[in-house]
Design an enzyme around this catalytic site. Structure first.
Site, PDB file in Angstrom:
ATOM      1  N   SER A   1     -15.296   1.217 -35.961  1.00 20.13           N
ATOM      2  CA  SER A   1     -15.957   1.994 -34.913  1.00 20.13           C
ATOM      3  C   SER A   1     -17.055   2.891 -35.484  1.00 20.13           C
ATOM      4  CB  SER A   1     -14.943   2.885 -34.182  1.00 20.13           C
ATOM      5  OG  SER A   1     -13.960   2.101 -33.557  1.00 20.13           O
TER       6      SER A   1
HETATM    7  N1  SAM Z   1      -9.967   1.879 -34.998  1.00 22.73           N
HETATM    8  C1  SAM Z   1     -10.658   0.848 -35.715  1.00 22.73           C
HETATM    9  C2  SAM Z   1     -11.347   1.342 -36.936  1.00 22.73           C
HETATM   10  O1  SAM Z   1     -11.372   2.539 -37.194  1.00 22.73           O
HETATM   11  O2  SAM Z   1     -11.860   0.478 -37.660  1.00 22.73           O
HETATM   12  C3  SAM Z   1     -11.636   0.098 -34.862  1.00 22.73           C
HETATM   13  C4  SAM Z   1     -10.975  -0.914 -34.107  1.00 22.73           C
HETATM   14  S1  SAM Z   1     -11.902  -2.212 -33.403  1.00 22.73           S
HETATM   15  C5  SAM Z   1     -13.169  -1.405 -32.503  1.00 22.73           C
HETATM   16  C6  SAM Z   1     -10.677  -2.667 -32.167  1.00 22.73           C
HETATM   17  C7  SAM Z   1      -9.451  -3.306 -32.752  1.00 22.73           C
HETATM   18  O3  SAM Z   1      -8.487  -3.471 -31.719  1.00 22.73           O
HETATM   19  C8  SAM Z   1      -9.680  -4.684 -33.362  1.00 22.73           C
HETATM   20  O4  SAM Z   1      -9.264  -4.692 -34.681  1.00 22.73           O
HETATM   21  C9  SAM Z   1      -8.821  -5.594 -32.499  1.00 22.73           C
HETATM   22  O5  SAM Z   1      -8.264  -6.678 -33.209  1.00 22.73           O
HETATM   23  C10 SAM Z   1      -7.759  -4.632 -32.022  1.00 22.73           C
HETATM   24  N2  SAM Z   1      -7.044  -5.046 -30.809  1.00 22.73           N
HETATM   25  C11 SAM Z   1      -7.510  -5.669 -29.705  1.00 22.73           C
HETATM   26  N3  SAM Z   1      -6.528  -5.846 -28.812  1.00 22.73           N
HETATM   27  C12 SAM Z   1      -5.405  -5.334 -29.354  1.00 22.73           C
HETATM   28  C13 SAM Z   1      -4.047  -5.235 -28.915  1.00 22.73           C
HETATM   29  N4  SAM Z   1      -3.642  -5.690 -27.738  1.00 22.73           N
HETATM   30  N5  SAM Z   1      -3.161  -4.650 -29.742  1.00 22.73           N
HETATM   31  C14 SAM Z   1      -3.532  -4.171 -30.950  1.00 22.73           C
HETATM   32  N6  SAM Z   1      -4.803  -4.252 -31.420  1.00 22.73           N
HETATM   33  C15 SAM Z   1      -5.716  -4.824 -30.632  1.00 22.73           C
END
Ligand code: SAM
Length: 208
Positions: free
Chosen positions: A55
């Site tokens: 992010s």
């Molecule tokens: N917080 C993260 C960082 O600091 O790098 C950024 C995360 S990225 C924008 C969103 C993440 O949510 C992705 O890695 C994706 O695989 C995960 N994601 C999507 N749907 C999800 C779910 N149902 N449960 C857990 N993780 C999920």
């Protein structure tokens, strides 16, 4: 470079000193391949493995500020991704449970945080359903763009006074919401800026 990033975030309106200190403390370049390290302290999201993103620092600061963490707060992060947001939460003194859909990302994040000496509870699974077995939580932070139906099951896993920070909208744009549980059957919902996150997958997300 971290100091310059903190100054930029301040200019963009982030004024929570604890959050700014945390951003100033956590090295972001360790989440990047060496050849892309020059991008690490720019205020932008960046691709990571599995088609996901780390992010934007502004977004991490904005969501962390809305959570209003105090040391010892128990926080569930949905979407571990790189693990960067998790480190910021840990620097703020939270006890963090972080759940990631993509096993490879969870594994990488666990390794990177381990090397830096950060400790969190890493889970792999569908965080759109939260993680009731380890709750209730003082805060839940969702770092992927969610449909409206994701709110209810997550609010149920909050303690009284707990806060859910979640970007809700369609697949392109989401509004950042803070949903506070003020009593067993009363919530307060506040709306903030628009953001653009990768989609929340899973049963209460956008499926696969
Ligand atoms: N917080 C993260 C960082 O600091 O790098 C950024 C995360 S990225 C924008 C969103 C993440 O949510 C992705 O890695 C994706 O695989 C995960 N994601 C999507 N749907 C999800 C779910 N149902 N449960 C857990 N993780 C999920």
């Amino acid at each position: 470079m971290r100091r310059t990033l903190v100054r930029k975030l301040r200019e963009k309106g982030i004024n929570n000193e604890q959050v700014l200190d945390a951003i100033g403390t956590v090295p972001r370049h360790v989440f990047f391949d060496e050849i892309f390290e020059s991008h690490a302290y720019q205020d932008k999201a960046f691709p990571i493995a599995e088609g996901q993103t780390i992010s934007q620092p502004y977004t991490v600061a904005f969501q962390s500020d809305l959570l209003e963490i105090t040391p010892g707060s128990k926080v569930l992060e949905v979407g571990t991704g790189s693990g960067y947001q998790c480190c910021v939460l840990l620097e703020l003194g939270a006890e963090v449970v972080t759940i990631e859909y993509k096993e490879k990302l969870s594994m990488l994040a666990r390794q990177v945080l381990g090397k830096m000496g950060y400790h969190a509870n890493f889970l792999v699974g569908d965080g759109s359903q939260g993680c009731p077995s380890l709750g209730p939580y003082d805060g839940i932070i969702v770092t992927a763009g969610a449909p409206i139906q994701a709110i209810e099951p997550l609010v149920q896993q909050l303690k009284l006074g707990g806060k859910l920070i979640i970007p809700v909208g369609d697949l392109n744009t989401q509004k950042m919401l803070r949903v506070s549980k003020v009593s067993e059957n009363q919530i307060v919902r506040e709306e903030f800026n628009n953001f653009s996150f990768v989609p929340l997958l899973g049963d209460n997300g956008w499926k696969n």
